[in-house]
Design an enzyme around this catalytic site. Structure first.
Site, PDB file in Angstrom:
ATOM      1  N   GLY A 275       5.799 -10.988  17.981  1.00  0.00           N
ATOM      2  CA  GLY A 275       5.280 -10.754  16.871  1.00  0.00           C
ATOM      3  C   GLY A 275       3.927 -11.828  16.932  1.00  0.00           C
ATOM      4  O   GLY A 275       3.387 -12.013  15.654  1.00  0.00           O
TER       5      GLY A 275
ATOM      6  N   GLY B 148       9.469  -4.807  18.306  1.00  0.00           N
ATOM      7  CA  GLY B 148       9.623  -4.993  16.995  1.00  0.00           C
ATOM      8  C   GLY B 148       8.467  -4.339  15.883  1.00  0.00           C
ATOM      9  O   GLY B 148       8.854  -3.203  15.565  1.00  0.00           O
ATOM     10  N   GLY B 149       7.301  -5.000  15.477  1.00  0.00           N
ATOM     11  CA  GLY B 149       6.417  -4.570  14.643  1.00  0.00           C
ATOM     12  C   GLY B 149       6.055  -3.186  14.863  1.00  0.00           C
ATOM     13  O   GLY B 149       5.961  -2.245  14.117  1.00  0.00           O
TER      14      GLY B 149
ATOM     15  N   SER C 179       5.454  -8.369  21.551  1.00  0.00           N
ATOM     16  CA  SER C 179       3.942  -7.633  21.208  1.00  0.00           C
ATOM     17  C   SER C 179       3.785  -6.554  22.036  1.00  0.00           C
ATOM     18  O   SER C 179       2.659  -6.328  22.657  1.00  0.00           O
ATOM     19  CB  SER C 179       2.951  -8.774  21.385  1.00  0.00           C
ATOM     20  OG  SER C 179       3.277  -9.787  20.211  1.00  0.00           O
TER      21      SER C 179
ATOM     22  N   ASN D 128      13.293  -2.575  17.355  1.00  0.00           N
ATOM     23  CA  ASN D 128      14.006  -3.461  16.310  1.00  0.00           C
ATOM     24  C   ASN D 128      13.352  -3.770  15.133  1.00  0.00           C
ATOM     25  O   ASN D 128      12.223  -4.224  15.000  1.00  0.00           O
ATOM     26  CB  ASN D 128      14.090  -4.605  17.279  1.00  0.00           C
ATOM     27  CG  ASN D 128      14.735  -5.925  16.475  1.00  0.00           C
ATOM     28  OD1 ASN D 128      15.336  -5.652  15.386  1.00  0.00           O
ATOM     29  ND2 ASN D 128      14.769  -7.190  17.022  1.00  0.00           N
ATOM     30  N   TRP D 129      13.934  -3.023  14.085  1.00  0.00           N
ATOM     31  CA  TRP D 129      13.185  -3.105  12.755  1.00  0.00           C
ATOM     32  C   TRP D 129      13.434  -4.403  12.221  1.00  0.00           C
ATOM     33  O   TRP D 129      12.629  -4.664  11.048  1.00  0.00           O
ATOM     34  CB  TRP D 129      13.782  -1.820  11.948  1.00  0.00           C
ATOM     35  CG  TRP D 129      13.389  -0.717  12.380  1.00  0.00           C
ATOM     36  CD1 TRP D 129      12.678  -0.165  13.403  1.00  0.00           C
ATOM     37  CD2 TRP D 129      13.406   0.748  11.444  1.00  0.00           C
ATOM     38  NE1 TRP D 129      12.155   1.108  13.322  1.00  0.00           N
ATOM     39  CE2 TRP D 129      12.878   1.535  12.240  1.00  0.00           C
ATOM     40  CE3 TRP D 129      14.268   1.042  10.338  1.00  0.00           C
ATOM     41  CZ2 TRP D 129      12.885   2.953  11.524  1.00  0.00           C
ATOM     42  CZ3 TRP D 129      14.391   2.258   9.989  1.00  0.00           C
ATOM     43  CH2 TRP D 129      13.511   3.133  10.656  1.00  0.00           C
ATOM     44  N   LYS D 130      14.180  -5.159  12.814  1.00  0.00           N
ATOM     45  CA  LYS D 130      14.407  -6.482  11.948  1.00  0.00           C
ATOM     46  C   LYS D 130      14.822  -6.564  10.640  1.00  0.00           C
ATOM     47  O   LYS D 130      15.330  -5.683  10.191  1.00  0.00           O
ATOM     48  CB  LYS D 130      13.178  -7.438  12.388  1.00  0.00           C
ATOM     49  CG  LYS D 130      13.017  -7.728  13.811  1.00  0.00           C
ATOM     50  CD  LYS D 130      11.994  -8.405  14.216  1.00  0.00           C
ATOM     51  CE  LYS D 130      11.829  -8.549  15.783  1.00  0.00           C
ATOM     52  NZ  LYS D 130      10.766  -9.697  16.178  1.00  0.00           N
TER      53      LYS D 130
ATOM     54  N   GLU E 256      12.382 -11.234  26.487  1.00  0.00           N
ATOM     55  CA  GLU E 256      11.301 -11.514  25.543  1.00  0.00           C
ATOM     56  C   GLU E 256      10.801 -13.092  25.385  1.00  0.00           C
ATOM     57  O   GLU E 256      11.653 -13.780  24.849  1.00  0.00           O
ATOM     58  CB  GLU E 256      11.853 -11.093  24.085  1.00  0.00           C
ATOM     59  CG  GLU E 256      12.490  -9.533  24.082  1.00  0.00           C
ATOM     60  CD  GLU E 256      12.767  -9.180  22.783  1.00  0.00           C
ATOM     61  OE1 GLU E 256      12.158  -8.278  22.314  1.00  0.00           O
ATOM     62  OE2 GLU E 256      13.666  -9.897  21.969  1.00  0.00           O
TER      63      GLU E 256
ATOM     64  N   GLU F 230      15.506 -14.775  17.578  1.00  0.00           N
ATOM     65  CA  GLU F 230      15.475 -15.122  15.966  1.00  0.00           C
ATOM     66  C   GLU F 230      16.940 -15.429  15.598  1.00  0.00           C
ATOM     67  O   GLU F 230      17.250 -16.143  14.696  1.00  0.00           O
ATOM     68  CB  GLU F 230      14.829 -13.794  15.366  1.00  0.00           C
ATOM     69  CG  GLU F 230      13.402 -13.862  15.500  1.00  0.00           C
ATOM     70  CD  GLU F 230      12.692 -12.617  15.216  1.00  0.00           C
ATOM     71  OE1 GLU F 230      13.564 -11.627  14.629  1.00  0.00           O
ATOM     72  OE2 GLU F 230      11.574 -12.398  15.601  1.00  0.00           O
TER      73      GLU F 230
ATOM     74  N   HIS G  23      19.075 -12.174  20.287  1.00  0.00           N
ATOM     75  CA  HIS G  23      17.605 -12.260  19.828  1.00  0.00           C
ATOM     76  C   HIS G  23      17.191 -13.341  19.541  1.00  0.00           C
ATOM     77  O   HIS G  23      18.013 -14.336  19.037  1.00  0.00           O
ATOM     78  CB  HIS G  23      17.414 -11.202  18.720  1.00  0.00           C
ATOM     79  CG  HIS G  23      15.996 -11.080  18.703  1.00  0.00           C
ATOM     80  ND1 HIS G  23      15.277 -11.841  18.000  1.00  0.00           N
ATOM     81  CD2 HIS G  23      15.195 -10.047  19.135  1.00  0.00           C
ATOM     82  CE1 HIS G  23      13.767 -11.438  17.909  1.00  0.00           C
ATOM     83  NE2 HIS G  23      13.933 -10.256  18.652  1.00  0.00           N
TER      84      HIS G  23
HETATM   85  P1  PGA Z   1       7.511  -7.824  18.173  1.00  0.00           P
HETATM   86  O1  PGA Z   1       8.863  -8.202  18.321  1.00  0.00           O
HETATM   87  O2  PGA Z   1       7.401  -6.468  19.109  1.00  0.00           O
HETATM   88  O3  PGA Z   1       7.121  -7.627  17.049  1.00  0.00           O
HETATM   89  O4  PGA Z   1       6.507  -8.987  19.129  1.00  0.00           O
HETATM   90  C1  PGA Z   1       9.661  -7.879  19.439  1.00  0.00           C
HETATM   91  C2  PGA Z   1      11.279  -8.182  19.261  1.00  0.00           C
HETATM   92  O5  PGA Z   1      11.343  -9.348  18.672  1.00  0.00           O
HETATM   93  O6  PGA Z   1      12.240  -7.783  19.916  1.00  0.00           O
END
Ligand code: PGA
Length: 246
Positions: free
Chosen positions: A167, A228-229, A207, A9-11, A161, A93, A91
Site C-alpha cells: 500500500g 491489494g489496491g 504495490s 485481495n480487496w481487504k 509481501e 495486516e 497476511h
Molecule cells: P497492495 O497490497 O497491492 O495494495 O500493496 C498488497 C497486499 O497487501 O496483499
C-alpha cells in the site's frame, strides 16, 4: 509449468455493487491463461461466487477451529460452503493488527486444508528488518513456523509481501525480488522437498500495479501476484491479469 496467478485481495473494501467489478473482469478476461482469485470481504463471497465463471473466490482469513464460540470469526468450512476455494492466511495486516503468530498462521492453513481450501500463506519482512539485513532470516523463520509439512503444491500458494511495500507504492528492486524469491524457493525445498518446491506457486505482493506487474511476473521464481489496491478496479486489475497470463 507453474500456472501463474493473479490474486486480488480487496481487504476491507467493497459492497454488493462491487460484483460489477468481477463481472467486468470475467467479461474481458474470463478466458485468460492465468489463474484468477478474488478475495473480497467475507459477506460478499456468495455474491461474487455466483458471478465468478472460471475465476476463483477466496476468503481473507479463517479461524483454526471448524466451529464454536468465537464471535466475529469465520471458519474455513463456512468460507467453503459460501463458495470460496481459497483463503489468505497470515497476511501482515492480520499478523500486525490481530497479533497472529506463525503458529496461528500454521493452524489456519491446516484449517484450510481440513475444509478443502487452498491456503495462500503470506510472509514478508518489515522495513526495520530489511534495513537490518534480516530479510532472508525473517522469511525463513516464517516459512518454518507458518507452513505445515502437510503443505503441497496443490493445497498451498505462498505470497512474499514485504510489509513496507504494501500500500505504499514502493517495491524492492527487480533484482531484490528475484533474489528473495530464489531464496524462498530454496526454503520451501528445505521444508517440503525439491519436487514440491519446484511445483509450488510463489507470489509477489506489495504495490503491484499495471505498470510493474509484467516485469515482476517475468522473474523465474515469481508465479504471479497478490494485489491489494490495484485489484479494486477492473481497469487496473485487468492488465495485471494479462501480465500473469504472459
Ligand atoms: P497492495 O497490497 O497491492 O495494495 O500493496 C498488497 C497486499 O497487501 O496483499
Amino acid at each position: 509449468m507453474r500456472r501463474k496467478i493473479a490474486a486480488g485481495n480487496w481487504k476491507m473494501n467493497g459492497t454488493r455493487a462491487s460484483r460489477a467489478v468481477l463481472e467486468a473482469l470475467v467479461r474481458d478476461h474470463g478466458d485468460t491463461a492465468a489463474e484468477v482469485i478474488i478475495c473480497p470481504p467475507a459477506p460478499l463471497i456468495p455474491i461474487l461466487a455466483d458471478a465468478a465463471g472460471a475465476f476463483s473466490i477466496g476468503g481473507q482469513d479463517c479461524h483454526a477451529a471448524a466451529s464454536g464460540p468465537h464471535t466475529g470469526d469465520i471458519s474455513a468450512e463456512t468460507l467453503k460452503d459460501c463458495g470460496a476455494s481459497h483463503v489468505i492466511v497470515g497476511h501482515s495486516e492480520r499478523r500486525a493488527d490481530h497479533g497472529e503468530s506463525d503458529a496461528d498462521v500454521l493452524a489456519k492453513a491446516e484449517a484450510a486444508y481440513r475444509a478443502g481450501l487452498v491456503a495462500i500463506i503470506c510472509v514478508g519482512e518489515t522495513e526495520a528488518e530489511r534495513d537490518a539485513g534480516q530479510t532472508t532470516a525473517v522469511v525463513a523463520r516464517q516459512i518454518e513456523g507458518s507452513v505445515t509439512t502437510s503443505a503441497t503444491a496443490e493445497n498451498t500458494v505462498i505470497a512474499y509481501e514485504p510489509v513496507w511495500a504494501i500500500g505504499t507504492g514502493r517495491t524492492p528492486s527487480i533484482d531484490e525480488i528475484a533474489e528473495t524469491h530464489a531464496a524462498l524457493r530454496a526454503m520451501v525445498a528445505k521444508r517440503l522437498g525439491s519436487e514440491t518446491a519446484a511445483a509450488m506457486r510463489l507470489l509477489y505482493g506489495g504495490s503491484v500495479k499495471p505498470g510493474n506487474a509484467a516485469e515482476i511476473f517475468a522473474l523465474e521464481d515469481v508465479d504471479g501476484g497478490l494485489v491489494g489496491g490495484a485489484s479494486l478496479k477492473a481497469e487496473d486489475f485487468g492488465p495485471i491479469i494479462d501480465a500473469a497470463a504472459g
